[in-house]
Design a protein around this motif. Structure first.
Motif, short mmCIF file in Angstrom:
data_model
loop_
_atom_site.label_atom_id
_atom_site.label_comp_id
_atom_site.label_asym_id
_atom_site.label_seq_id
_atom_site.Cartn_x
_atom_site.Cartn_y
_atom_site.Cartn_z
N ARG A 57 1.19 18.43 29.34
CA ARG A 57 0.58 17.81 28.25
C ARG A 57 0.04 16.43 28.86
NH1 ARG A 57 4.38 17.21 23.04
NH2 ARG A 57 2.41 16.18 22.38
N ALA A 58 -1.13 16.19 28.33
CA ALA A 58 -1.70 14.76 28.74
C ALA A 58 -1.95 14.04 27.48
CB ALA A 58 -2.89 14.92 29.25
N THR A 59 -1.57 13.09 27.11
CA THR A 59 -1.96 12.16 25.81
C THR A 59 -2.71 10.93 25.99
OG1 THR A 59 0.22 12.92 24.99
CG2 THR A 59 -0.96 10.99 23.89
N LEU A 60 -3.91 10.32 25.50
CA LEU A 60 -4.43 9.31 25.88
C LEU A 60 -3.68 8.19 25.78
CD1 LEU A 60 -8.16 9.86 24.56
CD2 LEU A 60 -7.52 9.05 26.73
N LEU A 61 -3.52 7.23 26.71
CA LEU A 61 -3.16 5.82 26.41
C LEU A 61 -3.99 4.98 25.47
CD1 LEU A 61 -2.04 5.17 30.08
CD2 LEU A 61 -0.32 5.69 28.07
N PRO A 62 -3.39 3.84 25.01
CA PRO A 62 -4.35 2.98 23.82
C PRO A 62 -5.34 2.61 24.45
CG PRO A 62 -1.96 2.75 23.60
CD PRO A 62 -1.84 3.57 24.77
N HIS A 63 -5.43 2.08 25.87
CA HIS A 63 -6.77 1.61 26.51
C HIS A 63 -7.38 2.91 26.76
CE1 HIS A 63 -4.18 2.37 30.04
NE2 HIS A 63 -5.17 2.69 30.59
N GLY A 64 -7.17 4.10 26.76
CA GLY A 64 -7.97 5.19 27.13
C GLY A 64 -8.64 5.70 26.05
N VAL A 65 -7.99 5.51 24.76
CA VAL A 65 -8.75 5.54 23.58
C VAL A 65 -9.95 4.84 23.15
CG1 VAL A 65 -8.37 5.50 20.97
CG2 VAL A 65 -6.63 6.62 22.26
#
Length: 295
Positions: A57-65
């Protein structure tokens, strides 16, 4: 400072927008490993991770969003600018992408009436592939079959036709059987035809109160137009969207075996591009208004 690699930007933006590495790979017509490699390259260039990775699983980090949102808008603007620069807008046809079922069952039978009413609008009809993202840098309008209203900064969508479906067959098949269809179980005796897989028929029997219909044998067809050809030639009974077989029902080529349509879970949408050349905007509206009035 050197510019970031464009391919890596596109790969990351697609993963963020579509929600998975696999969906991004399908949309960009590359392998999933290629997408992963591009994203890793981009993270190396940035010097910071963009995803929180846990197992598969890979979840976007806030700065990635935040970065992904900016890239979606910026890439759309770049595509639009390049498209305007390379196009001879004064002679460009209106490009209309349609999934095969809409193209064959709805659009092409009506296209002559549009051309007669609007002879100054030159059109080019291309296929939209169900399940794949449409490239609106080359397409001005599109007909798609989707589970929900599509959204995006460069498109505008309207509900076009409902996807509600009913079981149908050829009157020749009914005459061969020699008796009426009185309950859901009778449909299996006619021979079931499947659109892709057996999910549709399982939903139908559940919709009709038969939660466990047992085995559902029958030929599966990858494309709706193949399914329609089979049911028209009396090979069995098919579960078809009413909107796509309306003409067949009106002419008597097909007969409905139920007066209780089932919501399919997807509907047909008409999507227009907001980044089409200014010279084509009026023609896009003309075609869109015509299509909505012809429903």
């Amino acid at each position: 400072m050197a510019l970031p690699p464009l391919n890596a930007l596109r790969a990351f933006e697609a993963v963020a927008r579509l929600g998975s590495f696999k969906a991004a790979a399908d949309a960009l017509f590359v392998t999933q490993s290629a997408i992963s490699h591009q994203v890793r390259n981009f993270e190396s260039w940035l010097g910071a991770p963009l995803f929180q990775r846990e197992g598969n699983r890979a979840t976007l980090l806030p700065h990635g969003v935040e970065l992904a949102n900016s890239l979606t808008v910026s890439l759309a603007e770049i595509d639009a600018a390049c498209h305007r620069a390379r196009s001879d807008n004064s002679r460009q046809p209106l490009v209309i992408a349609a999934i095969p079922s809409v193209a064959m069952c709805w659009l092409i039978p009506r296209l002559a009436s549009f051309q007669e009413a609007h002879p100054g609008v030159e059109t080019r009809i291309v296929y939209a592939i169900h399940g794949y993202e449409i490239d609106f840098s080359d397409v001005h309008l599109a007909f798609s079959f989707l589970p929900e209203m599509p959204k995006g900064p460069s498109i505008e969508a309207s509900l076009f036709l409902r996807g509600d479906s009913i079981p149908v067959c050829s009157p020749t098949l009914l005459a061969r059987r020699g008796k009426s269809v009185d309950d859901p179980g009778d449909l299996k005796e006619l021979g079931l035809l499947h659109d892709g897989d057996k999910t549709g028929w399982r939903h139908w029997f559940d919709h009709s109160g038969e939660a466990d219909p047992g085995p559902l044998p029958g030929t599966s067809f990858e494309d709706f137009n193949l399914l329609r050809a089979a049911v028209l030639s009396a090979q069995g009974v098919a579960l078809c969207p009413v909107a796509m077989i309306e003409a067949d029902l009106e002419t008597g080529a097909l007969v409905s075996l139920s007066d209780n349509p089932m919501a399919y879970g997807s509907d047909y949408f008409l999507i227009t591009s907001k980044r089409a050349p200014v010279a084509l905007q009026a023609q896009i509206k003309v075609f869109s208004d015509w299509a909505m009035s012809e429903r």
